[in-house]
Design a protein around this motif. Sequence first.
Motif, PDB file in Angstrom:
ATOM      1  N   GLN A  60       0.769  -1.183  -0.129  1.00 39.52           N
ATOM      2  CA  GLN A  60       0.118   0.151  -0.056  1.00 39.52           C
ATOM      3  C   GLN A  60       1.008   1.264  -0.051  1.00 39.52           C
ATOM      4  N   ASP A  61       2.071   1.115   0.706  1.00 40.01           N
ATOM      5  CA  ASP A  61       2.697   2.524   0.756  1.00 40.01           C
ATOM      6  C   ASP A  61       3.397   2.838  -0.659  1.00 40.01           C
ATOM      7  N   ILE A  62       3.875   1.649  -1.502  1.00 40.97           N
ATOM      8  CA  ILE A  62       4.295   2.104  -2.657  1.00 40.97           C
ATOM      9  C   ILE A  62       3.384   2.390  -3.614  1.00 40.97           C
ATOM     10  N   LEU A  63       2.036   1.837  -3.733  1.00 40.12           N
ATOM     11  CA  LEU A  63       1.084   2.309  -4.492  1.00 40.12           C
ATOM     12  C   LEU A  63       0.608   3.870  -4.185  1.00 40.12           C
ATOM     13  N   ALA A  64       0.756   4.023  -2.970  1.00 44.38           N
ATOM     14  CA  ALA A  64       0.200   5.388  -2.536  1.00 44.38           C
ATOM     15  C   ALA A  64       1.393   6.518  -3.227  1.00 44.38           C
ATOM     16  N   GLU A  65       2.567   6.066  -3.011  1.00 45.21           N
ATOM     17  CA  GLU A  65       3.558   7.101  -3.743  1.00 45.21           C
ATOM     18  C   GLU A  65       3.492   7.362  -5.125  1.00 45.21           C
ATOM     19  N   GLN A  66       2.943   6.171  -5.855  1.00 44.79           N
ATOM     20  CA  GLN A  66       2.541   6.121  -7.160  1.00 44.79           C
ATOM     21  C   GLN A  66       1.350   6.709  -7.467  1.00 44.79           C
ATOM     22  N   GLY A  67       0.609   7.020  -6.586  1.00 45.00           N
ATOM     23  CA  GLY A  67      -0.726   7.599  -6.782  1.00 45.00           C
ATOM     24  C   GLY A  67      -1.585   6.446  -7.513  1.00 45.00           C
ATOM     25  N   ILE A  68      -1.444   5.253  -7.155  1.00 41.34           N
ATOM     26  CA  ILE A  68      -2.144   4.019  -7.568  1.00 41.34           C
ATOM     27  C   ILE A  68      -3.450   3.675  -6.367  1.00 41.34           C
ATOM     28  N   ARG A  69      -4.628   3.315  -6.997  1.00 43.94           N
ATOM     29  CA  ARG A  69      -5.881   2.918  -6.291  1.00 43.94           C
ATOM     30  C   ARG A  69      -5.791   1.248  -6.466  1.00 43.94           C
ATOM     31  N   PHE A  70      -5.950   0.626  -5.252  1.00 47.46           N
ATOM     32  CA  PHE A  70      -5.954  -0.628  -5.306  1.00 47.46           C
ATOM     33  C   PHE A  70      -7.209  -1.060  -4.724  1.00 47.46           C
ATOM     34  N   GLU A  71      -8.019  -2.107  -5.348  1.00 47.69           N
ATOM     35  CA  GLU A  71      -9.306  -2.277  -4.675  1.00 47.69           C
ATOM     36  C   GLU A  71      -9.123  -3.903  -4.573  1.00 47.69           C
ATOM     37  N   ASN A  72      -9.435  -4.586  -3.372  1.00 50.04           N
ATOM     38  CA  ASN A  72      -9.959  -5.744  -3.240  1.00 50.04           C
ATOM     39  C   ASN A  72     -11.364  -5.736  -3.270  1.00 50.04           C
ATOM     40  N   SER A  73     -11.735  -6.443  -4.676  1.00 49.87           N
ATOM     41  CA  SER A  73     -13.212  -6.494  -5.074  1.00 49.87           C
ATOM     42  C   SER A  73     -13.939  -7.416  -4.307  1.00 49.87           C
ATOM     43  N   ALA A  74     -15.210  -7.176  -4.293  1.00 51.13           N
ATOM     44  CA  ALA A  74     -15.990  -8.357  -3.806  1.00 51.13           C
ATOM     45  C   ALA A  74     -16.491  -9.349  -4.624  1.00 51.13           C
ATOM     46  N   SER A  75     -16.034  -9.231  -5.808  1.00 52.80           N
ATOM     47  CA  SER A  75     -16.422 -10.185  -6.922  1.00 52.80           C
ATOM     48  C   SER A  75     -15.614  -9.882  -8.146  1.00 52.80           C
ATOM     49  N   GLU A  76     -15.463 -10.809  -9.060  1.00 53.68           N
ATOM     50  CA  GLU A  76     -14.916 -10.534 -10.210  1.00 53.68           C
ATOM     51  C   GLU A  76     -15.817  -9.594 -11.159  1.00 53.68           C
ATOM     52  N   ALA A  77     -17.067  -9.610 -10.828  1.00 51.07           N
ATOM     53  CA  ALA A  77     -18.124  -8.736 -11.540  1.00 51.07           C
ATOM     54  C   ALA A  77     -17.577  -7.215 -11.123  1.00 51.07           C
ATOM     55  N   THR A  78     -17.473  -7.159  -9.931  1.00 50.13           N
ATOM     56  CA  THR A  78     -16.998  -5.708  -9.158  1.00 50.13           C
ATOM     57  C   THR A  78     -15.567  -5.643  -9.959  1.00 50.13           C
ATOM     58  N   ALA A  79     -14.938  -6.096  -9.786  1.00 50.02           N
ATOM     59  CA  ALA A  79     -13.722  -5.967 -10.498  1.00 50.02           C
ATOM     60  C   ALA A  79     -13.534  -5.322 -11.848  1.00 50.02           C
ATOM     61  N   ALA A  80     -14.315  -6.236 -12.851  1.00 52.42           N
ATOM     62  CA  ALA A  80     -14.252  -5.817 -14.328  1.00 52.42           C
ATOM     63  C   ALA A  80     -15.197  -4.372 -14.360  1.00 52.42           C
ATOM     64  N   ALA A  81     -16.071  -4.297 -13.348  1.00 53.35           N
ATOM     65  CA  ALA A  81     -16.906  -3.106 -13.575  1.00 53.35           C
ATOM     66  C   ALA A  81     -15.786  -1.802 -13.530  1.00 53.35           C
ATOM     67  N   THR A  82     -14.859  -2.048 -12.650  1.00 54.56           N
ATOM     68  CA  THR A  82     -13.871  -0.871 -11.814  1.00 54.56           C
ATOM     69  C   THR A  82     -13.252  -0.212 -13.410  1.00 54.56           C
ATOM     70  N   LEU A  83     -13.097  -1.215 -14.343  1.00 59.69           N
ATOM     71  CA  LEU A  83     -12.652  -0.805 -15.377  1.00 59.69           C
ATOM     72  C   LEU A  83     -13.280   0.364 -16.322  1.00 59.69           C
ATOM     73  N   ALA A  84     -14.389   0.784 -15.900  1.00 59.97           N
ATOM     74  CA  ALA A  84     -15.378   1.715 -16.511  1.00 59.97           C
ATOM     75  C   ALA A  84     -14.586   3.076 -16.089  1.00 59.97           C
ATOM     76  N   ALA A  85     -13.449   3.145 -15.335  1.00 57.52           N
ATOM     77  CA  ALA A  85     -12.756   4.489 -15.167  1.00 57.52           C
ATOM     78  C   ALA A  85     -12.076   4.709 -16.532  1.00 57.52           C
ATOM     79  N   SER A  86     -11.658   3.751 -17.207  1.00 50.99           N
ATOM     80  CA  SER A  86     -10.800   3.885 -18.494  1.00 50.99           C
ATOM     81  C   SER A  86     -11.690   4.175 -19.748  1.00 50.99           C
ATOM     82  N   VAL A  87     -13.090   4.224 -19.529  1.00 47.82           N
ATOM     83  CA  VAL A  87     -13.895   4.480 -20.940  1.00 47.82           C
ATOM     84  C   VAL A  87     -13.637   5.805 -21.297  1.00 47.82           C
TER      85      VAL A  87
END
Length: 739
Positions: A60-87
């Motif tokens: 988490q510390d390295i990700l925060a330094e790079q400005g990266i958001r990490f999610e432990n998703s509730a399911s694979e559907a939740t994870a895939a829907a996260t890619l909506a940020a790239s639309v």
Amino acid sequence: MAERSFVEEVKKLRLQEGEVFRGEGILAVTKALLESGVSYVAGYQGAPISHLMDVLADAQDILAEQGIRFENSASEATAAATLAASVNYPLRGAVTFKATVGTNVASDALANLASGGVTGGALIIVGEDYGEGSSIMQERSHAFAMKSQIWMLDPRPNLPCIVEAVKVGFKLSEASHTPVMLQLRIRACHVHGQFVASDNVRPEFTLQEAMENPRRDVSRIVLPPASFVHEQEKVKDRWPAAVRFIEERQLNEFFAEGADDIGIIVQGGSYNTMVRALERLGLADVYGNSRVPLYVMNVAYPVIESEVLRFCEGKRAVMIVEEGQPNFIEQNLAAILRQAGSTTALHGKDILPVAGEYTAAELLKGARTFAERYGRLEPQPVPVPVRKVIPLREVTAVAAVAEVAEVGVDGAPEPAVPSLPLAASVHARPPGFCTGCPERPIFSAMKLVERELGAHHVSADIGCHLFSILPPFNIGNTTMGYGLGTAGASALNVPAGKRAISMMGDGGFWHNGLTSGVANAVFNQSDNLTIVVDNNYTSATGGQDVLSSKAINATRSTGHAIERAVRGVGVDWVRTIKRTYDVSGMRDALREALTSKEKGPKVLIAQSECMLNRQRREKPLVRKAIADGKRMVREKFGVDSDTCTGDHSCIRLSGCPSLSIKPNPDPLRTDPVASVLDSCVGCGVCGEVSHAAVLCPSFYKAQIVSNPTGWDRFLERVRVTVIGWLQRGEAKRRDRYAF
């Protein structure tokens, strides 16, 4: 708590330009993401990509330094829907999950994502555990990639190629405005090697910028009439753009292109095994230099027509190595060659197995057949065993049978008797619960209730508890998917003399079971029973935390009781058993749930920590404490051989790997007695089962004291003295009545 610590691996994520990264393939993917300027990562753990999730969770510390958001998703559907940020935004994002079950769960989100397309690079890292190392149904993700027009990368399994695939995957996605799937086989995930690292790169466009300057493009939303245009875009714009990118960047590779007039087309993931088979045949050296032309498809989809025709030009025959069924690539190649009027013969599933994992042995056989057919190897003569007549008196009984079978009555050679199938000569060893597993007593209790109330329909679920379908429990009728145990029994919600029983783990409960199972049962007024096995974390995928985990997690919100969630959606009959090893208590709770006059869904929450993870955590601490001279007490169980009757009901009702049998010490009794092996972890299930089932008083509990105190030694001397006195008295009485 995760299955293992990744503190050392996390340090490697800070490697800079020119330094050498050494480790596993899936860990190299983590570093490659940081070097690619990724803005966010999400996913759901599962073999063989759990390590990727666990490393990111510990970084988490390295990700925060790079400005990266990490999610432990509730399911694979939740994870895939996260890619909506790239639309709408030039944000690079990656998600990961196990295939094909993960792809199936995520299918709605992935299909919508592929339809509207993306602006930023969107990478889907799929852990493809096809073959005998898999715990799921045997399917491939290839079909989904084709169906939704998602480009699929299948890199050669070495770290430089895997890292390059991650980086080029984002670029391919951005060049074609299409999400890209990176398929990583089990061997690729766990292959060890090294690559020269680059500096970690901060995202060029950040999530904060996206939030402060929202963008909106109605044409990217999957709604008619835009959705009709999306299909045309895929074929007319995105596909050609992807083909140009793949050709220009030479993502697919040609080896020994003009060396022969036959060739082999192989998916990147099977390259290492294929080259190894060629080396065994003398058609390649140990460094991978092949005498047979190879076309390596690091991009499994789309198939690049121009490259296929280039490779096949002037060749008599090519063989396609495509693991699994259906043979999508082989059909595609056949169409390409046919339409081009090529005379090159195409071989694939006619030489290689139609289905199943392409192991080294299978590829060796297939490559040999292909090479022999086109004159690159001399056909191997069928070996004729050398037989000689040996007088039967000089051989053992077993050997004598073999000699008679081979030589015959008159001494003339006869065809060798084919060996028996493996299953006929090796006893089956079905997978089962670990020693001390807290789920074992649940099913022991269910077997006891079954004696009283008869058999019930049991809808099983994905997780360790699925082992209950095998001996010795033989409990479970169906399984439909992760968290779908309760949904799998939803049709059986009718008035009857019995209630259906459903199983679910805490991971499955939070993944899908709360809504698809429990809430659905409330909505449809089910009268059945759901058992939720609460291990404090998702045991089956490596011990990752979930909402109901009891451990304090600095970066996640835990401690949310399953019972509260169940009552929150409307279940009134809820019971929580805080110690599953209490077989009598489990039995009584099950009986109450199955015989209660109260209507409505019933939920029984069975709590106990996964013993495997508990032992992994506690054993190092115990060893250190003993080494430091501290007093430590461990409990072990045993069986009194003089008391055991040899009934073995304890084994049939428990199935613990630490319960075995040994010869009866009494010369007048022939039945073997039960025995507890040294692998016992002292969970006490064997004794609990014996007590709950009223079997026998053979079990005893012993304490092993390391670094005993003076008081411990004194008590031990007293015990030895008293027991010795009693034994001597018993011996005298026995001698008195001896004849």
